[in-house]
Design an enzyme around this catalytic site. Structure first.
Site, short mmCIF file in Angstrom:
data_model
loop_
_atom_site.label_atom_id
_atom_site.label_comp_id
_atom_site.label_asym_id
_atom_site.label_seq_id
_atom_site.Cartn_x
_atom_site.Cartn_y
_atom_site.Cartn_z
N LYS A 44 0.83 -1.20 0.00
CA LYS A 44 0.00 0.00 0.00
C LYS A 44 0.87 1.25 0.00
O LYS A 44 0.61 2.20 -0.73
CB LYS A 44 -0.95 -0.01 1.21
CG LYS A 44 -2.09 -1.00 1.03
CD LYS A 44 -2.89 -1.24 2.30
CE LYS A 44 -3.92 -2.35 2.07
NZ LYS A 44 -4.57 -2.81 3.28
N GLN A 97 -4.82 -1.29 9.57
CA GLN A 97 -4.80 -2.65 9.00
C GLN A 97 -5.45 -3.65 9.96
O GLN A 97 -5.07 -3.75 11.12
CB GLN A 97 -3.33 -3.05 8.71
CG GLN A 97 -3.16 -4.37 8.01
CD GLN A 97 -3.67 -4.37 6.57
OE1 GLN A 97 -3.50 -3.43 5.83
NE2 GLN A 97 -4.34 -5.45 6.21
N ASP A 147 -11.15 3.25 4.08
CA ASP A 147 -11.59 1.85 4.02
C ASP A 147 -13.12 1.77 3.99
O ASP A 147 -13.67 0.71 3.69
CB ASP A 147 -11.09 1.10 5.26
CG ASP A 147 -9.98 0.11 4.93
OD1 ASP A 147 -9.82 -0.23 3.74
OD2 ASP A 147 -9.30 -0.35 5.87
#
Ligand code: NAD
Length: 295
Positions: free
Chosen positions: A54, A98, A121
Site C-alpha cells: 500500500k 490494517q 476503508d
C-alpha cells in the site's frame, strides 16, 4: 462455453494510472500532495506485506505515504491516540488501520475513532450508514473494485439477479448495497443458507466472498453468469508447496460462466487501486473540490 477471464490486474493498473494522472491538478490547487496513513499493529507477515504494498502504491501514484507501526503489545489507548493524531494532521487525507488487530483490541471501537471524512476503508458506521441510505460516502475498497469490474464487463446492471455469498461488513454487506443501488435483484447467501447451489444458480451475477477455498463449483452456476471471486485462500498442494485459490472452483466454473475473475489477478489488485482512488476523493472533499471526472 469457456468464460472470458476478467483481467483485474489490467483494470487496476488503468485505475491507478488515472488516479496518478489526477494528482498534479490537486497539488496545483492546494499546494500539497494527497496523503494516506497506514497503521499496522504487530508484525503479522501477511499484514506487513499488504502495508508495504500500500505504501509503495501510494508513492507511485504521486501521493504522500505515512506508515505507522506499533508493537503487538501496544494498548488500545495508544492506537486510539495515534488515530486521533492522524485525524488532526492536515497532511493526512486517508487513514487505514490494517485489520485484523491483535486479540486484545476491539476493531469496531478503534474504527469508530477514525474521522469518517478520512475513513478510506469505508468501515466507519457513518460511511456504512450513508451507503445503506444511498448518500455519498467512502465505500469499502474491495466491493467498490468488484462493482467496477462488473460494470466494465456488463454495462447496465439494472434488473439482473445478483447473488452475494458472504455477509461480512467488509465485503458481503457493502457489495449487496452497491448492487442494490445499481437496481439488481440482490440475494445475500451465508453460512446458514439452505440449498446454496440452488440459490447461487439464480445469479446472473455471482460474488463469492466466503473464505472457503473453491466452494462454488461450475454446476452451481447459471450458464453465462458473471462470476466475481473475492476469496483469497492459500491451500496445500503437496511437497510442502502452497497455492492461492479463490472461493470459486475456477476450472469447473470457467466452463459454465460467461466471465470470471481469476485468483490471483482478479479482485485483489483492484482493492489497492480503489484505496488510492478513495484517498484522492477524500482529499478533494476535504478541500471542497470536485472529485476528478470518472473517479
Ligand atoms: P468473513 O470471514 O468475515 O465472512 C465470510 C462470510 O462467508 C460470512 O458472512 C459467512 O456467513 C459466509 N460463509 C462462510 N462459510 C460459508 C459457506 N460454507 N457457505 C456460505 N457462506 C459461508 O470474510 P470476508 O472478510 O468477507 O472475506 C471473504 C473472502 O474474501 C476471504 O477469502 C478473504 O480473504 C477475501 N478477501 C479478499 C479481499 C481482496 O482484496 N481481494 C479483501 C477482503 C477479503
Amino acid at each position: 462455453m469457456t468464460a472470458e477471464i476478467i483481467d483485474g490486474k489490467a483494470f487496476a493498473d488503468a485505475l491507478r494510472a488515472q488516479v496518478a494522472g489526477a494528482v498534479p491538478a490537486f497539488v496545483d490547487a492546494t499546494g500539497r500532495k494527497p496523503g494516506l496513513a497506514v497503521v499496522l499493529v504487530g508484525d503479522d507477515p501477511a499484514s506487513s506485506v499488504y502495508v508495504r504494498f500500500k505504501g509503495k502504491a501510494t508513492l507511485e501514484a504521486g501521493m504522500e505515504s505515512f506508515e505507522h507501526r506499533l508493537p503487538e503489545v501496544s494498548g488500545q489507548a495508544e492506537l486510539v491516540a495515534l488515530v486521533e493524531q492522524l485525524n488532526a494532521d492536515d497532511r493526512v487525507d486517508g487513514i487505514l488501520v490494517q485489520l485484523p488487530l491483535p486479540g486484545h483490541m476491539d476493531d469496531k471501537a478503534v474504527i469508530a475513532t477514525i474521522d469518517p471524512a478520512k475513513d478510506v476503508d469505508g468501515f466507519h458506521v457513518a460511511n456504512a450508514g450513508r451507503l445503506a441510505v444511498g448518500e455519498k460516502s467512502l465505500v469499502p475498497c474491495t466491493p467498490f473494485g468488484a462493482l467496477a469490474l462488473l460494470k466494465h464487463r456488463l454495462g447496465d446492471l439494472s434488473g439482473l439477479e445478483a447473488v452475494v455469498l458472504g455477509r461480512s461488513n467488509i465485503v458481503g454487506k457493502p457489495m449487496a448495497q452497491l448492487l442494490l443501488q445499481q437496481n439488481c435483484t440482490v440475494t445475500i447467501a451465508h453460512s446458514r443458507t439452505r440449498n446454496l447451489p440452488d440459490v447461487v444458480r439464480r445469479g446472473d451475477i455471482v460474488i463469492a466472498a466466503v473464505g472457503q477455498p473453491q466452494l462454488v463449483r461450475g454446476d452451481w452456476l447459471k450458464p453465462g453468469a458473471t462470476v466475481i471471486d473475492v476469496g483469497i485462500n492459500r491451500i496445500q498442494i503437496g511437497d510442502g508447496k502452497t497455492r492461492l485459490v479463490g472461493d470459486v472452483d475456477f476450472d469447473s466454473a470457467k466452463e459454465v460462466a460467461g466471465a470470471i475473475t481469476p485468483v490471483p489477478g482478479g479482485v485483489g489488485p483492484m482493492t489497492i487501486a480503489v484505496l488510492l482512488r478513495n484517498t484522492l476523493v477524500a482529499a478533494h472533499a476535504r478541500h471542497d473540490l470536485r472529485a476528478p471526472e470518472g473517479l
